[in-house]
Design a protein around this motif. Structure first.
Motif, mmCIF file in Angstrom:
data_model
loop_
_atom_site.group_PDB
_atom_site.id
_atom_site.type_symbol
_atom_site.label_atom_id
_atom_site.label_comp_id
_atom_site.label_asym_id
_atom_site.label_seq_id
_atom_site.Cartn_x
_atom_site.Cartn_y
_atom_site.Cartn_z
ATOM 1 N N ALA A 1 -21.689 -19.534 -38.886
ATOM 2 C CA ALA A 1 -21.044 -21.373 -38.951
ATOM 3 C C ALA A 1 -20.615 -20.875 -37.143
ATOM 4 C CB ALA A 1 -21.223 -21.772 -39.694
ATOM 5 N N PHE A 2 -20.271 -21.848 -36.342
ATOM 6 C CA PHE A 2 -19.160 -22.165 -35.632
ATOM 7 C C PHE A 2 -18.072 -22.832 -36.515
ATOM 8 C CE2 PHE A 2 -22.974 -21.284 -33.089
ATOM 9 C CZ PHE A 2 -22.523 -21.420 -32.092
ATOM 10 N N GLY A 3 -16.790 -22.865 -35.928
ATOM 11 C CA GLY A 3 -15.979 -23.584 -36.091
ATOM 12 C C GLY A 3 -14.555 -23.104 -34.691
ATOM 13 N N TYR A 4 -13.495 -23.836 -35.092
ATOM 14 C CA TYR A 4 -12.600 -23.593 -34.369
ATOM 15 C C TYR A 4 -11.384 -23.096 -34.611
ATOM 16 C CZ TYR A 4 -14.848 -27.650 -31.795
ATOM 17 O OH TYR A 4 -15.274 -27.950 -30.731
ATOM 18 N N CYS A 5 -10.931 -22.543 -33.728
ATOM 19 C CA CYS A 5 -10.029 -20.920 -33.786
ATOM 20 C C CYS A 5 -8.413 -22.315 -34.860
ATOM 21 C CB CYS A 5 -9.689 -20.604 -33.001
ATOM 22 S SG CYS A 5 -7.989 -19.573 -33.726
ATOM 23 N N THR A 6 -7.922 -22.604 -35.820
ATOM 24 C CA THR A 6 -6.952 -22.669 -36.001
ATOM 25 C C THR A 6 -5.598 -22.294 -36.194
ATOM 26 O OG1 THR A 6 -7.453 -22.939 -38.567
ATOM 27 C CG2 THR A 6 -7.965 -25.135 -36.962
ATOM 28 N N GLY A 7 -5.493 -20.419 -35.543
ATOM 29 C CA GLY A 7 -4.271 -19.992 -35.994
ATOM 30 C C GLY A 7 -4.751 -19.021 -35.917
ATOM 31 N N VAL A 8 -3.631 -17.965 -35.952
ATOM 32 C CA VAL A 8 -3.283 -16.232 -35.187
ATOM 33 C C VAL A 8 -2.411 -15.887 -36.495
ATOM 34 C CG1 VAL A 8 -2.558 -16.672 -33.089
ATOM 35 C CG2 VAL A 8 -4.219 -14.532 -33.272
ATOM 36 N N GLU A 9 -2.451 -14.504 -36.681
ATOM 37 C CA GLU A 9 -1.118 -13.875 -37.320
ATOM 38 C C GLU A 9 -1.255 -12.270 -37.178
ATOM 39 O OE1 GLU A 9 1.221 -15.365 -40.954
ATOM 40 O OE2 GLU A 9 0.222 -13.328 -41.372
ATOM 41 N N TRP A 10 -0.353 -12.076 -37.223
ATOM 42 C CA TRP A 10 -0.790 -10.334 -37.186
ATOM 43 C C TRP A 10 -0.728 -9.823 -38.179
ATOM 44 C CZ3 TRP A 10 -2.084 -7.306 -32.953
ATOM 45 C CH2 TRP A 10 -1.737 -5.706 -33.769
ATOM 46 N N SER A 11 -1.704 -9.029 -38.446
ATOM 47 C CA SER A 11 -1.931 -7.471 -39.233
ATOM 48 C C SER A 11 -1.702 -6.600 -39.636
ATOM 49 C CB SER A 11 -2.541 -8.235 -40.456
ATOM 50 O OG SER A 11 -4.340 -7.215 -39.573
ATOM 51 N N GLN A 12 -1.496 -5.550 -40.278
ATOM 52 C CA GLN A 12 -1.781 -4.464 -40.102
ATOM 53 C C GLN A 12 -3.434 -3.732 -39.292
ATOM 54 O OE1 GLN A 12 -1.729 -2.882 -44.233
ATOM 55 N NE2 GLN A 12 0.497 -2.372 -43.704
ATOM 56 N N GLY B 1 -4.973 -5.763 -37.381
ATOM 57 C CA GLY B 1 -4.288 -6.461 -36.075
ATOM 58 C C GLY B 1 -4.502 -7.829 -35.847
ATOM 59 N N TRP B 2 -5.036 -8.396 -34.876
ATOM 60 C CA TRP B 2 -5.136 -10.163 -34.894
ATOM 61 C C TRP B 2 -5.827 -10.765 -36.507
ATOM 62 C CZ3 TRP B 2 -0.992 -12.004 -33.439
ATOM 63 C CH2 TRP B 2 -0.009 -11.083 -32.431
ATOM 64 N N LYS B 3 -5.725 -11.792 -37.222
ATOM 65 C CA LYS B 3 -6.016 -11.965 -38.138
ATOM 66 C C LYS B 3 -5.782 -13.419 -37.274
ATOM 67 C CE LYS B 3 -4.449 -12.082 -41.834
ATOM 68 N NZ LYS B 3 -3.078 -12.250 -43.084
ATOM 69 N N TYR B 4 -7.361 -13.722 -37.719
ATOM 70 C CA TYR B 4 -7.762 -15.373 -37.093
ATOM 71 C C TYR B 4 -8.203 -16.259 -38.305
ATOM 72 C CZ TYR B 4 -8.561 -13.304 -32.923
ATOM 73 O OH TYR B 4 -7.627 -12.236 -31.444
ATOM 74 N N GLU B 5 -7.618 -17.591 -38.033
ATOM 75 C CA GLU B 5 -7.700 -18.587 -38.960
ATOM 76 C C GLU B 5 -8.979 -19.750 -38.700
ATOM 77 O OE1 GLU B 5 -7.289 -20.033 -43.067
ATOM 78 O OE2 GLU B 5 -6.508 -18.219 -42.010
ATOM 79 N N ILE B 6 -10.172 -19.985 -39.248
ATOM 80 C CA ILE B 6 -11.144 -20.381 -38.832
ATOM 81 C C ILE B 6 -11.982 -21.700 -39.357
ATOM 82 C CG2 ILE B 6 -13.451 -20.481 -37.767
ATOM 83 C CD1 ILE B 6 -10.825 -18.503 -36.358
ATOM 84 N N ASN C 1 -16.165 -26.943 -42.834
ATOM 85 C CA ASN C 1 -15.054 -27.968 -44.263
ATOM 86 C C ASN C 1 -13.465 -27.214 -44.708
ATOM 87 O OD1 ASN C 1 -15.508 -30.502 -42.795
ATOM 88 N ND2 ASN C 1 -17.289 -30.591 -44.295
ATOM 89 N N THR C 2 -13.626 -25.363 -44.356
ATOM 90 C CA THR C 2 -12.975 -24.925 -45.281
ATOM 91 C C THR C 2 -12.935 -24.007 -44.171
ATOM 92 O OG1 THR C 2 -12.154 -23.144 -47.134
ATOM 93 C CG2 THR C 2 -14.461 -23.097 -45.898
ATOM 94 N N ASN C 3 -11.125 -22.850 -44.271
ATOM 95 C CA ASN C 3 -10.433 -22.369 -43.442
ATOM 96 C C ASN C 3 -11.151 -20.309 -43.720
ATOM 97 O OD1 ASN C 3 -9.224 -23.451 -42.289
ATOM 98 N ND2 ASN C 3 -7.176 -24.155 -43.278
ATOM 99 N N ILE C 4 -11.125 -20.119 -43.056
ATOM 100 C CA ILE C 4 -12.279 -18.651 -43.200
ATOM 101 C C ILE C 4 -10.902 -17.914 -41.948
ATOM 102 C CG2 ILE C 4 -13.386 -17.454 -42.802
ATOM 103 C CD1 ILE C 4 -15.536 -19.657 -42.231
ATOM 104 N N THR C 5 -11.021 -16.908 -43.177
ATOM 105 C CA THR C 5 -8.773 -15.660 -42.031
ATOM 106 C C THR C 5 -10.461 -14.525 -42.155
ATOM 107 O OG1 THR C 5 -7.670 -16.629 -43.383
ATOM 108 C CG2 THR C 5 -7.293 -14.772 -42.540
#
Length: 156
Positions: A40-51, A53-58, A62-66
């Motif tokens: 699916a297509f979506g928009y990047c609404t967040g990014v956070e560092w994890s062990q 590498g970068w985790k992206y919130e998409i 109609n839901t957020n996918i990490t």
């Protein structure tokens, strides 16, 4: 001894977890992306560092996918409706107003858009050291998401 503990704690909060240089982001905030696992297509609404590498919130379907960057394909297209830009940037040193007893300066480890407001990930709790001093324990709950009201720019 107390000064050593305070110095170590202060260094912990301002030491980037990713090392000296911030690894580049695969996609920009608000960029349209394709999530391979969700097909699916979506928009990047967040990014956070994890062990890992970068985790992206998409935001997709109609839901957020990490996801990690291996699950993303960027399009280079930014979301058309205008949003305010984040006040702080990844890796920036900030003063955490509600720091409790610890040192106030933190490093921004993530940025997320939630309900049209930007939130910033900062570490609010330092790690624990075992009684023998041979192990360091960190909590998964050591990251707080706070607003720009909770932070101040550090003047160097």
């Amino acid at each position: 001894m107390t000064n050593l503990v305070q110095n170590l704690e202060q260094c912990w909060y301002i030491s980037p977890p990713w090392g000296q240089r911030i690894p580049p982001l695969l996609v920009s905030l608000l960029e349209r992306v394709y999530v391979k696992s969700a097909k699916a297509f979506g928009y990047c609404t967040g990014v956070e560092w994890s062990q890992h590498g970068w985790k992206y919130e998409i935001f997709a379907c109609n839901t957020n996918i990490t996801v990690l960057e291996s699950e993303l394909i960027g399009t280079g297209n930014l979301q058309t409706n205008t949003k305010e830009k984040p006040v702080f940037r990844l890796g920036e040193l900030v003063e955490f107003r509600f720091h409790g007893d610890g040192p106030p300066i933190r490093i921004v480890q993530g940025i997320q858009l939630i309900n049209d407001a930007w939130f910033y990930s900062v570490e609010w709790m330092s790690p624990s050291i075992s009684e023998k001093g041979d192990e360091v324990f960190t909590s998964r709950d050591s990251i707080a998401r706070v607003t720009d009201y909770d932070l101040e720019r550090v003047r160097l």
